[in-house]
Design an enzyme around this catalytic site. Structure first.
Site, PDB file in Angstrom:
ATOM      1  N   ASP A  81       0.847  -1.196   0.000  1.00  0.00           N
ATOM      2  CA  ASP A  81       0.000   0.000   0.000  1.00  0.00           C
ATOM      3  C   ASP A  81       0.878   1.240   0.000  1.00  0.00           C
ATOM      4  O   ASP A  81       1.704   1.411   0.897  1.00  0.00           O
ATOM      5  CB  ASP A  81      -0.886   0.034   1.253  1.00  0.00           C
ATOM      6  CG  ASP A  81      -1.756   1.281   1.260  1.00  0.00           C
ATOM      7  OD1 ASP A  81      -2.753   1.288   0.511  1.00  0.00           O
ATOM      8  OD2 ASP A  81      -1.427   2.253   1.962  1.00  0.00           O
TER       9      ASP A  81
ATOM     10  N   TYR B 191       3.237   9.804   0.539  1.00  0.00           N
ATOM     11  CA  TYR B 191       4.225   9.180   1.426  1.00  0.00           C
ATOM     12  C   TYR B 191       5.647   9.470   0.938  1.00  0.00           C
ATOM     13  O   TYR B 191       6.621   9.209   1.645  1.00  0.00           O
ATOM     14  CB  TYR B 191       4.021   7.663   1.550  1.00  0.00           C
ATOM     15  CG  TYR B 191       2.618   7.254   1.966  1.00  0.00           C
ATOM     16  CD1 TYR B 191       1.762   8.155   2.613  1.00  0.00           C
ATOM     17  CD2 TYR B 191       2.134   5.975   1.723  1.00  0.00           C
ATOM     18  CE1 TYR B 191       0.477   7.794   2.980  1.00  0.00           C
ATOM     19  CE2 TYR B 191       0.851   5.605   2.089  1.00  0.00           C
ATOM     20  CZ  TYR B 191       0.031   6.513   2.705  1.00  0.00           C
ATOM     21  OH  TYR B 191      -1.242   6.153   3.070  1.00  0.00           O
TER      22      TYR B 191
ATOM     23  N   LYS C  60      -2.703   5.955  -4.597  1.00  0.00           N
ATOM     24  CA  LYS C  60      -3.865   6.829  -4.354  1.00  0.00           C
ATOM     25  C   LYS C  60      -3.741   8.186  -5.047  1.00  0.00           C
ATOM     26  O   LYS C  60      -2.638   8.699  -5.223  1.00  0.00           O
ATOM     27  CB  LYS C  60      -4.004   7.056  -2.840  1.00  0.00           C
ATOM     28  CG  LYS C  60      -3.918   5.761  -2.032  1.00  0.00           C
ATOM     29  CD  LYS C  60      -4.076   5.950  -0.545  1.00  0.00           C
ATOM     30  CE  LYS C  60      -3.797   4.655   0.213  1.00  0.00           C
ATOM     31  NZ  LYS C  60      -2.437   4.566   0.749  1.00  0.00           N
TER      32      LYS C  60
ATOM     33  N   HIS D   2      -7.672   9.317  -2.343  1.00  0.00           N
ATOM     34  CA  HIS D   2      -7.065   9.232  -1.000  1.00  0.00           C
ATOM     35  C   HIS D   2      -7.945   9.827   0.100  1.00  0.00           C
ATOM     36  O   HIS D   2      -8.024   9.297   1.201  1.00  0.00           O
ATOM     37  CB  HIS D   2      -5.702   9.940  -1.023  1.00  0.00           C
ATOM     38  CG  HIS D   2      -4.781   9.523   0.072  1.00  0.00           C
ATOM     39  ND1 HIS D   2      -3.417   9.460  -0.062  1.00  0.00           N
ATOM     40  CD2 HIS D   2      -5.015   9.135   1.346  1.00  0.00           C
ATOM     41  CE1 HIS D   2      -2.861   9.059   1.067  1.00  0.00           C
ATOM     42  NE2 HIS D   2      -3.819   8.859   1.944  1.00  0.00           N
TER      43      HIS D   2
HETATM   44  N1  LIG Z   1      -5.583   6.031   3.407  1.00  0.00           N
HETATM   45  C1  LIG Z   1      -5.084   6.789   4.367  1.00  0.00           C
HETATM   46  O1  LIG Z   1      -5.444   7.963   4.538  1.00  0.00           O
HETATM   47  C2  LIG Z   1      -4.057   6.199   5.287  1.00  0.00           C
HETATM   48  C3  LIG Z   1      -3.791   6.822   6.517  1.00  0.00           C
HETATM   49  C4  LIG Z   1      -2.855   6.222   7.365  1.00  0.00           C
HETATM   50  C5  LIG Z   1      -2.219   5.046   6.977  1.00  0.00           C
HETATM   51  N2  LIG Z   1      -2.456   4.485   5.746  1.00  0.00           N
HETATM   52  C6  LIG Z   1      -1.763   3.260   5.302  1.00  0.00           C
HETATM   53  O2  LIG Z   1      -1.854   2.280   6.326  1.00  0.00           O
HETATM   54  C7  LIG Z   1      -0.547   1.861   6.705  1.00  0.00           C
HETATM   55  C8  LIG Z   1      -0.508   1.428   8.159  1.00  0.00           C
HETATM   56  O3  LIG Z   1      -0.923   2.453   9.031  1.00  0.00           O
HETATM   57  P1  LIG Z   1       0.101   3.279   9.962  1.00  0.00           P
HETATM   58  O4  LIG Z   1       1.432   3.297   9.318  1.00  0.00           O
HETATM   59  O5  LIG Z   1      -0.587   4.555  10.266  1.00  0.00           O
HETATM   60  O6  LIG Z   1       0.141   2.497  11.323  1.00  0.00           O
HETATM   61  P2  LIG Z   1       0.179   0.975  11.862  1.00  0.00           P
HETATM   62  O7  LIG Z   1       0.460   0.032  10.779  1.00  0.00           O
HETATM   63  O8  LIG Z   1      -1.036   0.808  12.705  1.00  0.00           O
HETATM   64  O9  LIG Z   1       1.391   1.052  12.863  1.00  0.00           O
HETATM   65  C9  LIG Z   1       2.702   1.213  12.429  1.00  0.00           C
HETATM   66  C10 LIG Z   1       3.587   1.374  13.661  1.00  0.00           C
HETATM   67  O10 LIG Z   1       3.559   0.160  14.438  1.00  0.00           O
HETATM   68  C11 LIG Z   1       4.882  -0.371  14.561  1.00  0.00           C
HETATM   69  N3  LIG Z   1       4.759  -1.836  14.390  1.00  0.00           N
HETATM   70  C12 LIG Z   1       4.532  -2.520  13.238  1.00  0.00           C
HETATM   71  N4  LIG Z   1       4.430  -3.839  13.474  1.00  0.00           N
HETATM   72  C13 LIG Z   1       4.616  -4.014  14.805  1.00  0.00           C
HETATM   73  C14 LIG Z   1       4.624  -5.145  15.650  1.00  0.00           C
HETATM   74  N5  LIG Z   1       4.432  -6.373  15.176  1.00  0.00           N
HETATM   75  N6  LIG Z   1       4.851  -4.959  16.975  1.00  0.00           N
HETATM   76  C15 LIG Z   1       5.061  -3.708  17.481  1.00  0.00           C
HETATM   77  N7  LIG Z   1       5.055  -2.587  16.723  1.00  0.00           N
HETATM   78  C16 LIG Z   1       4.817  -2.734  15.395  1.00  0.00           C
HETATM   79  C17 LIG Z   1       5.691   0.279  13.454  1.00  0.00           C
HETATM   80  O11 LIG Z   1       7.043   0.439  13.836  1.00  0.00           O
HETATM   81  P3  LIG Z   1       8.252  -0.274  12.995  1.00  0.00           P
HETATM   82  O12 LIG Z   1       8.189   0.248  11.598  1.00  0.00           O
HETATM   83  O13 LIG Z   1       9.455   0.192  13.743  1.00  0.00           O
HETATM   84  O14 LIG Z   1       8.019  -1.746  13.103  1.00  0.00           O
HETATM   85  C18 LIG Z   1       5.017   1.655  13.325  1.00  0.00           C
HETATM   86  O15 LIG Z   1       5.511   2.555  14.308  1.00  0.00           O
HETATM   87  C19 LIG Z   1       0.309   3.101   6.385  1.00  0.00           C
HETATM   88  O16 LIG Z   1       1.690   2.817   6.400  1.00  0.00           O
HETATM   89  C20 LIG Z   1      -0.266   3.479   5.048  1.00  0.00           C
HETATM   90  O17 LIG Z   1       0.220   2.614   4.033  1.00  0.00           O
HETATM   91  C21 LIG Z   1      -3.404   5.033   4.921  1.00  0.00           C
END
Ligand SMILES: NC(=O)c1ccc[n+]([C@@H]2O[C@H](COP(=O)([O-])OP(=O)(O)OC[C@H]3O[C@@H](n4cnc5c(N)ncnc54)[C@H](OP(=O)(O)O)[C@@H]3O)[C@@H](O)[C@H]2O)c1
Length: 329
Positions: A46, A51, A80, A113
């Site tokens: 994704d 980003y 997106k 997006h």
């Molecule tokens: N459409 C939208 O508007 C939108 C908005 C937000 C996000 N997104 C997408 O969704 C993806 C995921 O959401 P997010 O990045 O906001 O947050 P997330 O995936 O909920 O959390 C990521 C965080 O959790 C940590 N983490 C990952 N796996 C872990 C595990 N097994 N144990 C402990 N910590 C862990 C990561 O650190 P490390 O990297 O150090 O492991 C990072 O700090 C984004 O990267 C993006 O692609 C889309």
């Protein structure tokens, strides 16, 4: 034993239930992470122009494709249409820029997006008003933009099209004004923000749902701080019920949070740049939560929105901004 690894769209296309998120990772971090993710078996990635790392992801994809380590049809790439380009005439040039950066001929899923639109200056910087707030473009017209999104499918630039951060009303409006139904709505979804109304509506309309920030987006704190926002955020991996269920299955809290999303019929796109955590997040297909465990996690909903877009100061003035008052601080 724990079921399929894919979710099937309303058009028959299959999306892997777990994808890797790529927000908040430098070029160097994401190149290593995407390499590690592909090695670990991820095929769903994704990303988004906002980003800032599509070219880096494209370099890894090209290496893997050129080396014959993966076939294009095995990959599921999502990107997106950014909030600054959410206008009909910008749809095709914007996807073409992403395709050039990703070094691909098509993406598997192209999403609008955000339901809102922001204005930029010629140099690409955000337009800011006298009060220091971002200038919104209130003329956003989802149905008109969607017509151009549909053309991407006809032209073979996107296999499927969908939306992100759309409310129930916005999805409903689009369903009444489309030739091609949206295949997916990507929304924030985790145990503390379940948006059941929206999820149930999408499911009933055969619009699949992808859960973003499924682990609570720990990294958003630094991002918010950069925009002058200080906000205490919950640690989903420290919730007693989650830890208890994790211990019962010999899994980590993160794996339980992800398995719960799959067990309730959604996809999840956890982000990690750490190879061990990347592996762990994909290793959720050898167990399943019981009905009681699913119910216990469903009962945790607190309506806490983590990714509230407050870092776009002033975005709440856009007529299509729908997150107002939807979280507690
Ligand atoms: N459409 C939208 O508007 C939108 C908005 C937000 C996000 N997104 C997408 O969704 C993806 C995921 O959401 P997010 O990045 O906001 O947050 P997330 O995936 O909920 O959390 C990521 C965080 O959790 C940590 N983490 C990952 N796996 C872990 C595990 N097994 N144990 C402990 N910590 C862990 C990561 O650190 P490390 O990297 O150090 O492991 C990072 O700090 C984004 O990267 C993006 O692609 C889309």
């Amino acid at each position: 034993m724990a079921g399929d690894k894919y979710l099937t769209f309303n058009n028959g296309q299959k999306m892997p239930l777990i994808g890797v998120g790529t927000w908040q990772a430098s070029d160097e971090e994401i190149e290593t992470a995407i390499d590690a993710a592909l090695e670990a078996g991820y095929r769903h990635i994704d990303t988004a122009p906002v980003y800032g790392n599509e070219p880096a992801i494209g370099r890894v994809l090209k290496r893997w494709l050129d080396a014959g380590k993966v076939k294009r049809e095995e990959l599921f790439i999502v990107t997106k249409l950014p909030p600054i380009s959410n206008r009909p005439h910008e749809v095709e040039p914007t996807i073409k820029k992403s395709l050039a950066d990703l070094q691909l001929d098509y993406v598997d899923l192209y999403l609008i997006h955000t339901p809102f639109t922001l204005n930029i200056n010629e140099d690409g910087s955000f337009k800011v008003d006298a009060e220091g707030l971002l200038e919104v473009d209130p003329t956003t017209n989802h149905a008109a933009t969607w017509v151009e999104m549909e053309k991407l499918v006809e032209k073979g630039l996107a296999k499927s099209i969908g939306v992100s951060n759309f409310s129930k009303d916005q999805v409903a409006r689009l369903l009444n004004n489309c030739k091609i139904r949206p295949a997916n709505n990507q929304i924030e979804h985790h145990v503390y923000l379940q948006q059941r109304d929206l999820v149930d509506f999408c499911k009933a309309e055969n619009v699949s749902v992808t859960a973003y920030s499924p682990l609570g987006s720990k990294g958003i704190a630094a991002f918010n701080a950069g925009a002058g926002i200080v906000r205490d955020l919950p640690d989903l991996m420290d919730i007693p019920e989650v830890k208890e269920i994790a211990a019962a299955h010999g899994k980590s809290p993160a794996q339980v949070l992800l398995r719960w999303i799959i067990d309730t019929g959604l996809c999840a796109i956890p982000k990690s740049t750490n190879p061990a955590r990347l592996k762990q997040n994909l290793d959720v297909f050898d167990f399943k939560l019981s009905d009681e465990e699913v119910a216990k996690l469903l009962a945790l909903d607190k309506n806490i929105r983590v990714c509230d877009f407050a870092f776009f100061h002033g975005v709440e003035r856009h007529p299509e901004f729908t997150f107002k008052n939807q979280y507690t601080k």
